[in-house]
Design a protein around this motif. Sequence first.
Motif, mmCIF file in Angstrom:
data_model
loop_
_atom_site.group_PDB
_atom_site.id
_atom_site.type_symbol
_atom_site.label_atom_id
_atom_site.label_comp_id
_atom_site.label_asym_id
_atom_site.label_seq_id
_atom_site.Cartn_x
_atom_site.Cartn_y
_atom_site.Cartn_z
ATOM 1 N N ALA A 21 23.667 -54.518 -32.482
ATOM 2 C CA ALA A 21 24.358 -53.534 -32.072
ATOM 3 C C ALA A 21 24.742 -52.913 -32.216
ATOM 4 O O ALA A 21 26.303 -52.904 -31.369
ATOM 5 C CB ALA A 21 23.311 -53.437 -30.991
ATOM 6 N N THR A 25 20.954 -52.641 -35.928
ATOM 7 C CA THR A 25 20.971 -51.522 -35.564
ATOM 8 C C THR A 25 22.007 -51.494 -35.063
ATOM 9 O O THR A 25 23.342 -51.817 -35.072
ATOM 10 C CB THR A 25 20.716 -51.005 -33.932
ATOM 11 O OG1 THR A 25 19.093 -52.191 -33.717
ATOM 12 C CG2 THR A 25 20.184 -50.089 -33.581
ATOM 13 N N HIS A 42 17.063 -50.886 -38.014
ATOM 14 C CA HIS A 42 17.146 -49.451 -37.579
ATOM 15 C C HIS A 42 18.704 -48.461 -36.964
ATOM 16 O O HIS A 42 19.935 -49.377 -36.932
ATOM 17 C CB HIS A 42 16.817 -50.122 -35.381
ATOM 18 C CG HIS A 42 16.127 -51.084 -36.014
ATOM 19 N ND1 HIS A 42 14.778 -49.982 -35.618
ATOM 20 C CD2 HIS A 42 15.631 -52.374 -36.152
ATOM 21 C CE1 HIS A 42 13.609 -51.242 -35.579
ATOM 22 N NE2 HIS A 42 14.301 -52.471 -35.373
ATOM 23 N N GLY A 70 16.673 -51.327 -31.159
ATOM 24 C CA GLY A 70 16.437 -52.980 -32.343
ATOM 25 C C GLY A 70 15.484 -53.432 -32.300
ATOM 26 O O GLY A 70 15.604 -54.892 -32.311
#
Length: 488
Positions: free
Chosen positions: A260, A418, A440, A445
């Motif tokens: 992320a 993400t 995402h 995610g």
Amino acid sequence: MTEILSDHLLNYIDGAWKASQSARVFRDVNPADVHDVIGEFADSTRDDAVAAVEAAVAGQPGWDRIGPVARGDVLFDVAEVFASRIEEFAVAVSREQGKSLNEARGEAKRALDILRFTAGEGRRLNGSTLPAEQSRVIAMTWRKPIGVVGLITPWNFPLAIPMWKVAPALLSGCAAVLKPSPLTPWTSALLAQAFIDGGVPGGVLNLVQGDREAGEAIVAHPEVRGISFTGSLPVGLAIQQAVAPRLARTQLELGGKNAAIVLADADLDLAADAIVHGAFGQAGQRCSATSRVVVDRSVREDLIERLIQRAGQLRVGRPDDARTGLGPVVNQERLDACLQAIDQAAADGGRIRVGGHRVQDGLPDGYYVAATVISDVAADSELAQEEVFGPVLAVIDADGFDDAMRISNSVKYGMSGTIFTENRAHVFDALDRFEAGMLHVNRPGVGAWPHMPHMGAKLSQYGAPECSPEVWEFYLEWRSACIAFPEQ
């Protein structure tokens, strides 16, 4: 529940529940309380697996002949049965795998959605009519099932993953042999019973419980035309090498080390909530779990503060306790792997900011690990590169967007990615540059919906995606015909 369980200690082969030919059994225990023995299940041999494949070979032609619309109608009937047993499935998943009851109910609902979506595809398994180069000729294409398939499934989604293999296999006209993880045999037995009660004929779906011996026999059988496997990279590679000489198809969903990215302009509260959900939901035991946070140095401490606060508030407890925010990992092997990864990260210079230990006080004898956040993790360290499959989150510093993208793509896996940012240019640049299958933006995610492809990139995936209409590229093969018709 005990009465239902007692009927499903066996394999299901050729339309009947049968004991293993070896009479061997293995114990299934609750990871939240190892003294809670759920049952003993058939520990299948090569002979059991061969019998299941032979039953599928015999059942294949008749199942193919009824066509996809009729097969879809059968799956809609299965869906009615399944829907009536949602809570039963949730209790089994929670007790056997360790996820909370709410998470287990969510998995059961997702499995039902996958089943209903797949059943509806029975009216859309179409081909094409094409222009012909000659007059009075019709050119057309259509699809046929590849034949018997082996479906080898993991323990982390013991209901949803078998469903997203079994349902499309059956709709396509492929007879199937399902070999679930030996850690979650009860859930798979209940799933098989729903298909039986919904009207799937004997031999079309066969269930073989057990471990490596049964799985290897299914993979090796010359009549198995495709293997759909979800699990570890080493096992996936072994399956691919085993079936390559006979050109059997493979659909392999393997590991993940998902990042992320949090940029300087991100909403840090939104990001922290999503990251905690992605990292610690289901105790981090998801192929799409957020296991790395790649954060711009300028907001690093602000984000870590939020992660510490949220992770620290997750109550570690029994899955059947409504107050529980983090349940156990699935077994001793996972527990040991988590603790070893934490120790190694600390030895490599990582700083444990919250968690980092086993939790035992006030709990049954189970496999509980605290939600763990580790900062100061080097991008090339073991924790940053290798899958842990537990509630352990690495925080890695980045110098802006380009550096964050480089770090995100620096691993061998590519399941999900993400990004958290308000910069639209960075959003679309990231979507183009992520080396991952499921992406995402400003949200957790962790996977997608039943009508969207579930897939990875790099060493996370080989073969067609799962779920979605793209799944038919695994279970079906194309035919074409040119049909001349004379003048009257």
